[in-house]
Design a protein around this motif. Sequence first.
Motif, PDB file in Angstrom:
ATOM      1  N   GLU A 190       0.118   7.650  -0.888  1.00 26.87           N
ATOM      2  CA  GLU A 190       1.509   7.606  -0.282  1.00 26.87           C
ATOM      3  C   GLU A 190       2.600   7.488  -1.407  1.00 26.87           C
ATOM      4  O   GLU A 190       3.493   8.330  -1.670  1.00 26.87           O
ATOM      5  N   SER A 191       2.481   6.551  -2.417  1.00 28.31           N
ATOM      6  CA  SER A 191       3.477   6.411  -3.335  1.00 28.31           C
ATOM      7  C   SER A 191       4.906   6.588  -2.934  1.00 28.31           C
ATOM      8  O   SER A 191       5.562   7.499  -3.477  1.00 28.31           O
ATOM      9  N   ALA A 192       5.309   5.828  -1.800  1.00 26.61           N
ATOM     10  CA  ALA A 192       6.648   6.105  -1.455  1.00 26.61           C
ATOM     11  C   ALA A 192       7.856   5.554  -2.546  1.00 26.61           C
ATOM     12  O   ALA A 192       7.384   4.748  -3.453  1.00 26.61           O
ATOM     13  N   ALA A 193       9.013   5.662  -2.525  1.00 32.50           N
ATOM     14  CA  ALA A 193      10.093   5.301  -3.518  1.00 32.50           C
ATOM     15  C   ALA A 193      10.235   4.003  -3.009  1.00 32.50           C
ATOM     16  O   ALA A 193      10.267   3.509  -1.872  1.00 32.50           O
ATOM     17  N   ALA A 206       0.755  -1.285  -0.032  1.00 33.07           N
ATOM     18  CA  ALA A 206       0.123   0.048   0.194  1.00 33.07           C
ATOM     19  C   ALA A 206       0.780   1.313   0.123  1.00 33.07           C
ATOM     20  O   ALA A 206       0.427   2.167  -0.560  1.00 33.07           O
ATOM     21  N   ARG A 207       2.098   1.118   0.428  1.00 33.59           N
ATOM     22  CA  ARG A 207       2.834   2.380   0.539  1.00 33.59           C
ATOM     23  C   ARG A 207       3.524   2.600  -0.856  1.00 33.59           C
ATOM     24  O   ARG A 207       3.999   3.875  -1.138  1.00 33.59           O
ATOM     25  N   LEU A 208       3.552   1.629  -1.607  1.00 31.85           N
ATOM     26  CA  LEU A 208       3.837   1.988  -3.066  1.00 31.85           C
ATOM     27  C   LEU A 208       2.655   2.675  -4.065  1.00 31.85           C
ATOM     28  O   LEU A 208       3.246   3.245  -5.047  1.00 31.85           O
ATOM     29  N   VAL A 264      11.765  -3.354   4.171  1.00 33.56           N
ATOM     30  CA  VAL A 264      11.034  -4.444   4.031  1.00 33.56           C
ATOM     31  C   VAL A 264      11.718  -5.753   3.716  1.00 33.56           C
ATOM     32  O   VAL A 264      11.502  -7.086   3.945  1.00 33.56           O
ATOM     33  N   GLY A 265      12.889  -5.624   2.994  1.00 27.09           N
ATOM     34  CA  GLY A 265      13.700  -6.472   2.428  1.00 27.09           C
ATOM     35  C   GLY A 265      13.352  -7.305   1.275  1.00 27.09           C
ATOM     36  O   GLY A 265      13.656  -8.514   0.989  1.00 27.09           O
ATOM     37  N   GLN A 292       1.153  -4.911 -10.972  1.00 27.30           N
ATOM     38  CA  GLN A 292       0.069  -5.753 -10.925  1.00 27.30           C
ATOM     39  C   GLN A 292      -1.250  -5.262 -10.307  1.00 27.30           C
ATOM     40  O   GLN A 292      -2.308  -5.244 -10.561  1.00 27.30           O
ATOM     41  N   ALA A 293      -0.920  -4.609  -9.074  1.00 35.59           N
ATOM     42  CA  ALA A 293      -1.801  -3.903  -8.239  1.00 35.59           C
ATOM     43  C   ALA A 293      -2.497  -2.699  -9.059  1.00 35.59           C
ATOM     44  O   ALA A 293      -3.588  -2.499  -9.051  1.00 35.59           O
ATOM     45  N   LEU A 294      -1.595  -2.030  -9.993  1.00 37.10           N
ATOM     46  CA  LEU A 294      -2.090  -0.791 -10.783  1.00 37.10           C
ATOM     47  C   LEU A 294      -2.679  -1.343 -11.918  1.00 37.10           C
ATOM     48  O   LEU A 294      -3.783  -0.816 -12.258  1.00 37.10           O
ATOM     49  N   ALA A 295      -2.461  -2.418 -12.295  1.00 35.22           N
ATOM     50  CA  ALA A 295      -3.096  -2.922 -13.670  1.00 35.22           C
ATOM     51  C   ALA A 295      -4.708  -3.645 -13.366  1.00 35.22           C
ATOM     52  O   ALA A 295      -5.461  -3.535 -13.957  1.00 35.22           O
ATOM     53  N   ALA A 296      -4.775  -4.186 -12.010  1.00 35.60           N
ATOM     54  CA  ALA A 296      -5.998  -4.752 -11.631  1.00 35.60           C
ATOM     55  C   ALA A 296      -6.423  -4.043 -10.138  1.00 35.60           C
ATOM     56  O   ALA A 296      -6.286  -4.742  -9.152  1.00 35.60           O
TER      57      ALA A 296
END
Length: 146
Positions: free
Chosen positions: A8-11, A2-4, A19-20, A32-36
């Motif tokens: 928020e759109s974090a780097a 969700a941060r990406l 997060v490793g 994938q999340a943006l596509a669907a």
Amino acid sequence: MARLLPPESAAIDVVSREVGVSVATLERWRAQALAAPGELTNNQRWTPAARLEAVITTATMDEAARSTWCREQGLYPAELEAWKHDAIAGLGEPRAASAVEARQDRRRVRELERELHRKDKALAETAALLVLRKKLDAVFRDGEDE
């Protein structure tokens, strides 16, 4: 993940370090999340049978191999561990719960049978009273005709 995504759109490189997870994996997940956007979450996509299969598949893996497998599948190791606990809990829990539920069900059936028997008797009594009433009315009507 969700941060990406907006707002928020974090780097990606910052999130990757925190997060490793590799930048490439995060970029793929974000794409994938943006596509669907209406797509189901991981837990909603994994059926109970698939969850059990994942637990069995990863049971013999060491932690590094399990983490790699989870990244490839888009899972967190904590989710896999929760599925394992759910599977183990499901082995013994229902029998104890079903015995209690069975006792409650038998008690409820007995109560309902008693109530049904009482209502059957009341219905039979009402039917008998109606028949007697009709006979009584028939007798007195016949007397009026004479």
